[in-house]
Design a protein around this motif. Sequence first.
Motif, PDB file in Angstrom:
ATOM      1  N   TYR A 173      -1.312  -4.476   7.104  1.00 43.18           N
ATOM      2  CA  TYR A 173      -2.614  -3.950   6.732  1.00 43.18           C
ATOM      3  C   TYR A 173      -3.762  -4.887   7.107  1.00 43.18           C
ATOM      4  O   TYR A 173      -4.875  -4.722   6.619  1.00 43.18           O
ATOM      5  CB  TYR A 173      -2.654  -3.660   5.238  1.00 43.18           C
ATOM      6  CG  TYR A 173      -1.564  -2.710   4.797  1.00 43.18           C
ATOM      7  CD1 TYR A 173      -1.697  -1.345   4.994  1.00 43.18           C
ATOM      8  CD2 TYR A 173      -0.404  -3.194   4.218  1.00 43.18           C
ATOM      9  CE1 TYR A 173      -0.693  -0.473   4.613  1.00 43.18           C
ATOM     10  CE2 TYR A 173       0.599  -2.327   3.828  1.00 43.18           C
ATOM     11  CZ  TYR A 173       0.451  -0.961   4.026  1.00 43.18           C
ATOM     12  OH  TYR A 173       1.449  -0.107   3.651  1.00 43.18           O
ATOM     13  N   ASP A 184      -6.310   0.707  -1.207  1.00 40.61           N
ATOM     14  CA  ASP A 184      -6.084   1.193  -2.567  1.00 40.61           C
ATOM     15  C   ASP A 184      -5.663   0.014  -3.440  1.00 40.61           C
ATOM     16  O   ASP A 184      -5.668  -1.132  -2.991  1.00 40.61           O
ATOM     17  CB  ASP A 184      -5.029   2.308  -2.596  1.00 40.61           C
ATOM     18  CG  ASP A 184      -3.721   1.904  -1.925  1.00 40.61           C
ATOM     19  OD1 ASP A 184      -3.366   0.702  -1.990  1.00 40.61           O
ATOM     20  OD2 ASP A 184      -3.051   2.768  -1.342  1.00 40.61           O
ATOM     21  N   ALA A 185      -5.309   0.292  -4.671  1.00 41.15           N
ATOM     22  CA  ALA A 185      -4.948  -0.781  -5.606  1.00 41.15           C
ATOM     23  C   ALA A 185      -3.706  -1.534  -5.139  1.00 41.15           C
ATOM     24  O   ALA A 185      -3.571  -2.735  -5.369  1.00 41.15           O
ATOM     25  CB  ALA A 185      -4.723  -0.202  -6.999  1.00 41.15           C
ATOM     26  N   ARG A 186      -2.804  -0.831  -4.461  1.00 43.34           N
ATOM     27  CA  ARG A 186      -1.577  -1.477  -3.987  1.00 43.34           C
ATOM     28  C   ARG A 186      -1.845  -2.367  -2.787  1.00 43.34           C
ATOM     29  O   ARG A 186      -1.225  -3.420  -2.624  1.00 43.34           O
ATOM     30  CB  ARG A 186      -0.548  -0.399  -3.633  1.00 43.34           C
ATOM     31  CG  ARG A 186       0.797  -0.949  -3.170  1.00 43.34           C
ATOM     32  CD  ARG A 186       1.759   0.183  -2.880  1.00 43.34           C
ATOM     33  NE  ARG A 186       1.238   1.063  -1.840  1.00 43.34           N
ATOM     34  CZ  ARG A 186       1.435   0.855  -0.528  1.00 43.34           C
ATOM     35  NH1 ARG A 186       2.121  -0.190  -0.125  1.00 43.34           N
ATOM     36  NH2 ARG A 186       0.935   1.703   0.345  1.00 43.34           N
ATOM     37  N   VAL A 187      -2.774  -1.931  -1.930  1.00 41.67           N
ATOM     38  CA  VAL A 187      -3.107  -2.682  -0.722  1.00 41.67           C
ATOM     39  C   VAL A 187      -4.618  -2.924  -0.717  1.00 41.67           C
ATOM     40  O   VAL A 187      -5.372  -2.200  -0.082  1.00 41.67           O
ATOM     41  CB  VAL A 187      -2.686  -1.921   0.557  1.00 41.67           C
ATOM     42  CG1 VAL A 187      -2.896  -2.803   1.776  1.00 41.67           C
ATOM     43  CG2 VAL A 187      -1.247  -1.469   0.471  1.00 41.67           C
ATOM     44  N   PRO A 188      -5.100  -3.927  -1.438  1.00 41.60           N
ATOM     45  CA  PRO A 188      -6.548  -4.143  -1.545  1.00 41.60           C
ATOM     46  C   PRO A 188      -7.142  -4.655  -0.238  1.00 41.60           C
ATOM     47  O   PRO A 188      -6.506  -5.381   0.520  1.00 41.60           O
ATOM     48  CB  PRO A 188      -6.656  -5.196  -2.656  1.00 41.60           C
ATOM     49  CG  PRO A 188      -5.363  -5.947  -2.559  1.00 41.60           C
ATOM     50  CD  PRO A 188      -4.333  -4.935  -2.186  1.00 41.60           C
ATOM     51  N   SER A 200      -4.883 -13.183  -0.806  1.00 44.62           N
ATOM     52  CA  SER A 200      -4.472 -12.049  -1.641  1.00 44.62           C
ATOM     53  C   SER A 200      -2.999 -11.718  -1.463  1.00 44.62           C
ATOM     54  O   SER A 200      -2.441 -10.945  -2.230  1.00 44.62           O
ATOM     55  CB  SER A 200      -5.307 -10.813  -1.289  1.00 44.62           C
ATOM     56  OG  SER A 200      -4.936 -10.322  -0.009  1.00 44.62           O
ATOM     57  N   ARG A 216      -1.860 -10.050   1.009  1.00 47.22           N
ATOM     58  CA  ARG A 216      -1.828  -8.737   1.647  1.00 47.22           C
ATOM     59  C   ARG A 216      -0.821  -8.720   2.787  1.00 47.22           C
ATOM     60  O   ARG A 216      -0.748  -9.635   3.585  1.00 47.22           O
ATOM     61  CB  ARG A 216      -3.229  -8.423   2.169  1.00 47.22           C
ATOM     62  CG  ARG A 216      -3.388  -7.062   2.839  1.00 47.22           C
ATOM     63  CD  ARG A 216      -4.769  -6.998   3.501  1.00 47.22           C
ATOM     64  NE  ARG A 216      -5.012  -5.681   4.069  1.00 47.22           N
ATOM     65  CZ  ARG A 216      -5.674  -4.717   3.441  1.00 47.22           C
ATOM     66  NH1 ARG A 216      -6.153  -4.951   2.252  1.00 47.22           N
ATOM     67  NH2 ARG A 216      -5.846  -3.548   4.007  1.00 47.22           N
ATOM     68  N   ASP A 217      -0.024  -7.659   2.876  1.00 47.56           N
ATOM     69  CA  ASP A 217       0.966  -7.524   3.936  1.00 47.56           C
ATOM     70  C   ASP A 217       0.281  -7.506   5.299  1.00 47.56           C
ATOM     71  O   ASP A 217      -0.781  -6.895   5.464  1.00 47.56           O
ATOM     72  CB  ASP A 217       1.758  -6.223   3.737  1.00 47.56           C
ATOM     73  CG  ASP A 217       3.016  -6.188   4.589  1.00 47.56           C
ATOM     74  OD1 ASP A 217       2.883  -6.201   5.828  1.00 47.56           O
ATOM     75  OD2 ASP A 217       4.113  -6.145   4.023  1.00 47.56           O
TER      76      ASP A 217
END
Length: 254
Positions: free
Chosen positions: A216, A40-44, A210, A212-213
């Motif tokens: 994910y 989603d937008a929070r987790v691309p 990005s 990203r965490d």
Amino acid sequence: MTLLAVERMKLLTTRSPWWCAALALALTIGFAALMAATADARVPVTVGASQFGYTFGMVVVMVMAALAITTEYRFGTMRATFLAAPNRTPVLFAKTAVVALVAGVIGEVAAFGSWGITKLLAPNADLALQTPYEWRAVAGVGLVYAVAAVLAVGVGALVRQSAGAISILLIWSFLVESLVQLIPRVGDDIHRWLPFTMADKLITGDPDPSGRDVVYGPPPSDAALGPWPALLYFAGVAALVFAAAVVTTNRRDA
């Protein structure tokens, strides 16, 4: 060339390599589809995240490689092979070359298939292959699979039993390298030099641009070397195991 043709026929005319290839592709591409579907937008979703399942496919490829040699010992066809070709070293090299090539092809199909399904399910995501990190994350999977297959053939030739060889490969890749980190004071330092940690460096060696965490996507490797030196280190370990297998195979009965 004759030995290569024989080994190619032996590998591709049995069912287990095809099942292993199908399972490796299903796992890697399936995980990529899952990552894309839950983004989603929070987790691309990113290029790195599309390769989340590559380690599971690598394990299946190692199982395929180990079975390629252990089943010959199980059913006695290895003895017939050595009778037809008394010089055992070229036989092992031919078998390993064929298995590594097939593993590399599976890896590339799995990696680009994962990237492709991610683009299909997340068409608005930034999935262009532009940076060295992004190219390594996708195209490097085939190289890692090929080297892992050489390692698995070596283990299979040393152990000569399917259950034993597969157990060693699974326990080492999934448990040993993670549990080493629990050793007080030196565990993390040892972990940075272990072979599968090094292999992971090529795919996840740089942080995802990005941000990203890691929950994910595949966490970045903490290997002590850079991406390409780490791959050479992994290849060196595989070569040592394979060399030990060649020496052992030439010294004992078939």
